[in-house]
Design a protein around this motif. Structure first.
Motif, PDB file in Angstrom:
ATOM      1  N   ASN A  52       0.937  -1.296   0.170  1.00  0.00           N
ATOM      2  CA  ASN A  52      -0.070   0.053  -0.062  1.00  0.00           C
ATOM      3  C   ASN A  52       0.685   1.215  -0.096  1.00  0.00           C
ATOM      4  O   ASN A  52       0.595   2.164  -0.757  1.00  0.00           O
ATOM      5  CB  ASN A  52      -0.791  -0.037   1.313  1.00  0.00           C
ATOM      6  N   GLY A  53       1.959   1.216   0.844  1.00  0.00           N
ATOM      7  CA  GLY A  53       2.880   2.354   0.909  1.00  0.00           C
ATOM      8  C   GLY A  53       3.550   2.475  -0.498  1.00  0.00           C
ATOM      9  O   GLY A  53       3.564   3.984  -0.710  1.00  0.00           O
ATOM     10  N   GLU A  54       3.831   1.591  -1.113  1.00  0.00           N
ATOM     11  CA  GLU A  54       4.347   1.647  -2.256  1.00  0.00           C
ATOM     12  C   GLU A  54       3.600   2.138  -3.460  1.00  0.00           C
ATOM     13  O   GLU A  54       3.941   2.910  -4.417  1.00  0.00           O
ATOM     14  CB  GLU A  54       5.235   0.272  -2.895  1.00  0.00           C
ATOM     15  N   ASP A  55       2.315   1.812  -3.381  1.00  0.00           N
ATOM     16  CA  ASP A  55       1.169   2.227  -4.473  1.00  0.00           C
ATOM     17  C   ASP A  55       1.186   3.802  -3.872  1.00  0.00           C
ATOM     18  O   ASP A  55       0.850   4.564  -5.009  1.00  0.00           O
ATOM     19  CB  ASP A  55      -0.012   1.668  -4.055  1.00  0.00           C
ATOM     20  N   ALA A  56       1.278   4.424  -2.867  1.00  0.00           N
ATOM     21  CA  ALA A  56       1.073   5.690  -2.684  1.00  0.00           C
ATOM     22  C   ALA A  56       2.311   6.453  -3.158  1.00  0.00           C
ATOM     23  O   ALA A  56       2.213   7.502  -3.839  1.00  0.00           O
ATOM     24  CB  ALA A  56       0.854   5.977  -1.006  1.00  0.00           C
ATOM     25  N   ALA A  57       3.592   5.853  -2.949  1.00  0.00           N
ATOM     26  CA  ALA A  57       4.729   6.683  -3.491  1.00  0.00           C
ATOM     27  C   ALA A  57       4.941   6.642  -4.902  1.00  0.00           C
ATOM     28  O   ALA A  57       5.204   7.608  -5.415  1.00  0.00           O
ATOM     29  CB  ALA A  57       5.884   5.669  -2.719  1.00  0.00           C
ATOM     30  N   TRP A  58       4.580   5.345  -5.650  1.00  0.00           N
ATOM     31  CA  TRP A  58       4.286   5.212  -7.033  1.00  0.00           C
ATOM     32  C   TRP A  58       3.397   6.204  -7.584  1.00  0.00           C
ATOM     33  O   TRP A  58       3.804   7.057  -8.476  1.00  0.00           O
ATOM     34  CB  TRP A  58       3.895   3.858  -7.252  1.00  0.00           C
ATOM     35  N   ALA A  59       2.379   6.443  -6.974  1.00  0.00           N
ATOM     36  CA  ALA A  59       1.274   7.340  -7.636  1.00  0.00           C
ATOM     37  C   ALA A  59       1.923   8.959  -7.259  1.00  0.00           C
ATOM     38  O   ALA A  59       1.830   9.950  -8.272  1.00  0.00           O
ATOM     39  CB  ALA A  59      -0.014   7.356  -6.747  1.00  0.00           C
ATOM     40  N   GLU A  60       2.820   9.036  -6.329  1.00  0.00           N
ATOM     41  CA  GLU A  60       3.364  10.458  -6.014  1.00  0.00           C
ATOM     42  C   GLU A  60       4.567  10.760  -6.923  1.00  0.00           C
ATOM     43  O   GLU A  60       4.586  11.959  -7.394  1.00  0.00           O
ATOM     44  CB  GLU A  60       3.783  10.641  -4.680  1.00  0.00           C
ATOM     45  N   ARG A  61       5.082   9.562  -7.339  1.00  0.00           N
ATOM     46  CA  ARG A  61       6.088   9.788  -8.195  1.00  0.00           C
ATOM     47  C   ARG A  61       5.572  10.191  -9.766  1.00  0.00           C
ATOM     48  O   ARG A  61       6.150  10.916 -10.650  1.00  0.00           O
ATOM     49  CB  ARG A  61       7.172   8.574  -8.486  1.00  0.00           C
ATOM     50  N   ILE A  62       4.725   9.626 -10.198  1.00  0.00           N
ATOM     51  CA  ILE A  62       3.903   9.836 -11.345  1.00  0.00           C
ATOM     52  C   ILE A  62       3.537  11.134 -11.085  1.00  0.00           C
ATOM     53  O   ILE A  62       3.638  12.070 -12.223  1.00  0.00           O
ATOM     54  CB  ILE A  62       2.705   9.054 -11.704  1.00  0.00           C
ATOM     55  N   ALA A  63       2.808  11.818 -10.255  1.00  0.00           N
ATOM     56  CA  ALA A  63       2.536  13.130 -10.112  1.00  0.00           C
ATOM     57  C   ALA A  63       3.637  14.099  -9.897  1.00  0.00           C
ATOM     58  O   ALA A  63       3.333  14.995 -10.933  1.00  0.00           O
ATOM     59  CB  ALA A  63       1.770  13.131  -8.866  1.00  0.00           C
ATOM     60  N   ASP A  64       4.602  13.855  -9.622  1.00  0.00           N
ATOM     61  CA  ASP A  64       5.905  14.699  -9.648  1.00  0.00           C
ATOM     62  C   ASP A  64       6.341  14.642 -11.324  1.00  0.00           C
ATOM     63  O   ASP A  64       6.571  15.907 -11.865  1.00  0.00           O
ATOM     64  CB  ASP A  64       6.953  13.916  -8.857  1.00  0.00           C
ATOM     65  N   ALA A  65       6.216  13.418 -11.828  1.00  0.00           N
ATOM     66  CA  ALA A  65       6.599  13.502 -13.283  1.00  0.00           C
ATOM     67  C   ALA A  65       5.646  14.383 -14.188  1.00  0.00           C
ATOM     68  O   ALA A  65       6.218  15.193 -15.049  1.00  0.00           O
ATOM     69  CB  ALA A  65       6.431  12.004 -13.968  1.00  0.00           C
ATOM     70  N   PHE A  66       4.367  14.316 -14.018  1.00  0.00           N
ATOM     71  CA  PHE A  66       3.544  15.175 -14.621  1.00  0.00           C
ATOM     72  C   PHE A  66       3.608  16.796 -14.147  1.00  0.00           C
ATOM     73  O   PHE A  66       3.668  17.687 -15.266  1.00  0.00           O
ATOM     74  CB  PHE A  66       1.905  14.742 -14.410  1.00  0.00           C
ATOM     75  N   GLU A  67       3.807  16.876 -13.150  1.00  0.00           N
ATOM     76  CA  GLU A  67       4.234  18.282 -12.641  1.00  0.00           C
ATOM     77  C   GLU A  67       5.484  18.863 -13.173  1.00  0.00           C
ATOM     78  O   GLU A  67       5.452  20.074 -13.635  1.00  0.00           O
ATOM     79  CB  GLU A  67       3.982  18.513 -11.256  1.00  0.00           C
ATOM     80  N   ARG A  68       6.545  18.149 -13.306  1.00  0.00           N
ATOM     81  CA  ARG A  68       7.640  18.624 -14.047  1.00  0.00           C
ATOM     82  C   ARG A  68       7.352  18.858 -15.310  1.00  0.00           C
ATOM     83  O   ARG A  68       8.111  19.717 -16.270  1.00  0.00           O
ATOM     84  CB  ARG A  68       8.734  17.731 -13.855  1.00  0.00           C
ATOM     85  N   ALA A  69       6.584  18.273 -15.952  1.00  0.00           N
ATOM     86  CA  ALA A  69       6.215  18.370 -17.682  1.00  0.00           C
ATOM     87  C   ALA A  69       5.161  19.525 -17.839  1.00  0.00           C
ATOM     88  O   ALA A  69       4.766  19.631 -18.800  1.00  0.00           O
ATOM     89  CB  ALA A  69       5.979  17.138 -18.050  1.00  0.00           C
ATOM     90  N   GLY A  70       4.693  20.079 -16.751  1.00  0.00           N
ATOM     91  CA  GLY A  70       3.979  21.105 -16.728  1.00  0.00           C
ATOM     92  C   GLY A  70       2.244  20.940 -16.255  1.00  0.00           C
ATOM     93  O   GLY A  70       1.603  21.729 -16.553  1.00  0.00           O
ATOM     94  N   GLY A  71       2.111  19.614 -15.748  1.00  0.00           N
ATOM     95  CA  GLY A  71       0.843  19.573 -14.901  1.00  0.00           C
ATOM     96  C   GLY A  71       0.104  18.285 -15.874  1.00  0.00           C
ATOM     97  O   GLY A  71       0.519  17.440 -16.244  1.00  0.00           O
ATOM     98  N   HIS A  72      -0.934  18.866 -16.495  1.00  0.00           N
ATOM     99  CA  HIS A  72      -1.997  17.957 -17.261  1.00  0.00           C
ATOM    100  C   HIS A  72      -1.340  17.668 -18.505  1.00  0.00           C
ATOM    101  O   HIS A  72      -0.444  18.145 -18.973  1.00  0.00           O
ATOM    102  CB  HIS A  72      -3.379  18.519 -17.115  1.00  0.00           C
ATOM    103  N   GLY A  73      -1.988  16.752 -19.257  1.00  0.00           N
ATOM    104  CA  GLY A  73      -1.304  16.426 -20.451  1.00  0.00           C
ATOM    105  C   GLY A  73      -1.200  14.884 -20.379  1.00  0.00           C
ATOM    106  O   GLY A  73      -1.609  13.892 -19.751  1.00  0.00           O
ATOM    107  N   SER A  74      -0.185  14.269 -21.456  1.00  0.00           N
ATOM    108  CA  SER A  74       0.016  12.850 -21.606  1.00  0.00           C
ATOM    109  C   SER A  74       1.565  12.888 -21.627  1.00  0.00           C
ATOM    110  O   SER A  74       2.104  13.627 -21.933  1.00  0.00           O
ATOM    111  CB  SER A  74      -0.579  12.563 -22.911  1.00  0.00           C
ATOM    112  N   LEU A  75       2.006  11.587 -21.182  1.00  0.00           N
ATOM    113  CA  LEU A  75       3.497  11.390 -21.171  1.00  0.00           C
ATOM    114  C   LEU A  75       3.646   9.790 -21.763  1.00  0.00           C
ATOM    115  O   LEU A  75       2.488   9.028 -21.406  1.00  0.00           O
ATOM    116  CB  LEU A  75       4.168  11.550 -19.998  1.00  0.00           C
ATOM    117  N   SER A  76       4.688   9.459 -22.448  1.00  0.00           N
ATOM    118  CA  SER A  76       4.920   8.299 -22.932  1.00  0.00           C
ATOM    119  C   SER A  76       5.063   7.474 -21.697  1.00  0.00           C
ATOM    120  O   SER A  76       5.608   7.801 -20.629  1.00  0.00           O
ATOM    121  CB  SER A  76       6.310   8.185 -23.646  1.00  0.00           C
ATOM    122  N   ASN A  77       4.752   6.107 -22.030  1.00  0.00           N
ATOM    123  CA  ASN A  77       4.999   4.935 -20.816  1.00  0.00           C
ATOM    124  C   ASN A  77       6.399   4.829 -20.628  1.00  0.00           C
ATOM    125  O   ASN A  77       6.774   4.407 -19.609  1.00  0.00           O
ATOM    126  CB  ASN A  77       4.124   3.646 -21.170  1.00  0.00           C
TER     127      ASN A  77
END
Length: 416
Positions: free
Chosen positions: A236-261
């Motif tokens: 569960n903790g890794e799920d939370a950290a994983w989601a936050e790492r994805i959120a970090d990635a989108f924020e660095r890319a400007g927020g909303h939108g799409s990123l390559s897998n």
């Protein structure tokens, strides 16, 4: 503490021959039942909260990573009730052992009492006129209680939490989109629920150790529920950290939108993919780095994907000879922005924590971000400025500090 029964009988020479004794603390057993029941209720009661957190996380989340997110949520939603059932069964089994322990103690007590009466009858028979005929002076029947000990029921409480896949799993050709705010809300909610479950786990662990340490009469066949409980919360903790790492990635890319897998495979993972790690080998020549960089397939059109990479990766890319200069420039700008933000957070913390010192320490901290922003090697020196036609400056970011060198690069370089 519960009673440990120690009874015995007299042997032929009048010595004590132990019938046996039970090491079983009923208070410790009751504490384990209460702890397992409370933990089961806590886990079962978190269903609605976790469903709500997942629904919020999946809002505006699509693509391969959204699929992985939903799969992880389904596994959690299945494993958690299974653990709750195991803990319910554990409480029932311990109650059965407690009941058996009471029966065994009663049997031993009855047998000891009967032996006392039998010894009295033997003494009476020895003093009776009829004693020479083996007839006692007593009357009535007094049947001997069973000499067969009652075996304790076995305890079995096994649970194993399943692992969860958190990568695009070969879908590097596709893209995923997400709302970083929704993913952060999911992570925050999951961590809060995990803290509540972890409190019950701590109590349960203590109760189990108390039970096994003071109830040696109990027979334990299998007990993996604590390890499984730990693993469930770790997942569960890794799920939370994983989601936050994805959120970090989108924020660095400007927020909303799409990123390559493929980018998210790097940004959301705890370890770099082998191909990327190979490119960062410090022993490679610029030409070797350039060849590996080309295989990754990033182009100027993928600038947002590049920004989404983790800050430590971008920090190394920005100073890596052989990587296209547009990529190095983009990486350094993202790293610089992150360092400025970190410095400003430090200033805010200093403002609230530094003792009165005429403002000297706070002033030094305050000027840090200003010095970083105004550093001559950080200013935007694109072509045409200050008469430098056809040339540009690439900021060079050393580890742990502001830029120290501005490298002038001919635009005709093949590493663009």
């Amino acid at each position: 503490m519960g009673t440990v029964l120690d009874v015995g009988s007299r042997g032929p020479q009048g010595g004590r021959t132990p019938w046996g004794d039970i090491q079983y603390d009923e208070a410790a057993a009751d504490a384990l039942v209460k702890a397992s029941t409370a933990a089961a209720e806590k886990l079962r009661g978190q269903g609605a909260g976790r469903r709500s957190a997942v629904e919020q996380g999946t809002d505006d989340f699509s693509g391969a990573y959204a699929t992985r997110f939903e799969e992880s949520a389904r596994i959690e939603a299945e494993d958690r009730p299974k653990l709750a059932s195991v803990l319910d069964d554990l409480g029932d089994q311990v109650n059965e052992v407690t009941a058996a322990a009471k029966r065994e103690r009663e049997r031993q007590a009855d047998l000891a009492a009967w032996q006392v009466r039998q010894d009295e009858r033997d003494r009476s028979a020895a003093g009776s006129p009829l004693g020479v005929f083996g007839v006692s002076g007593g009357t009535g029947f007094d049947f001997k209680p069973s000499e067969t000990p009652i075996a304790p029921p076995s305890i079995s409480a096994s649970f194993s939490a399943r692992g969860r896949t958190r990568t695009g799993d070969g879908t590097s050709g596709g893209k995923s989109s997400a709302d970083p705010d929704h993913l952060r809300s999911f992570g925050s909610a999951y961590r809060g629920l995990d803290r509540g479950a972890d409190e019950k786990l701590t109590t349960l662990r203590s109760a189990w150790h108390g039970f096994t340490g003071s109830c040696g009469w109990a027979r334990i066949e299998s007990a993996t529920f604590l390890t499984g409980f730990d693993r469930l919360l770790e997942e569960n903790g890794e799920d939370a950290a994983w989601a936050e790492r994805i959120a970090d990635a989108f924020e660095r890319a400007g927020g909303h939108g799409s990123l390559s897998n493929a980018t998210l495979d790097i940004s959301a993972a705890t370890e770099l993919p082998a191909a990327f790690e190979q490119m960062l080998d410090p022993d490679l020549s610029p030409a070797e780095v350039a060849a590996l960089w080309a295989k990754l397939g990033y182009s100027k059109a993928d600038e947002d994907d590049l920004k989404a990479l983790p800050i430590p990766v971008l920090n190394r890319l920005g100073n890596l000879e052989g990587v296209d200069y547009w990529a190095r420039d983009t990486a350094n700008r993202v790293v610089l922005k992150a360092r400025i933000a970190a410095a400003e957070e430090e200033v805010a913390a200093l403002r609230n924590t530094i003792a009165y010192d005429n403002g000297t320490a706070w002033g030094e901290g305050r000027d840090g971000p200003r010095r970083t922003r105004g550093h001559p090697d950080v200013t935007d020196r694109r072509e045409g400025r200050q008469g430098r036609q056809g040339r540009r400056t690439l900021p060079h970011l050393p580890d742990g500090g502001p830029p120290a060198v501005g490298r002038s690069v001919d635009r005709r370089s093949r590493h663009r």
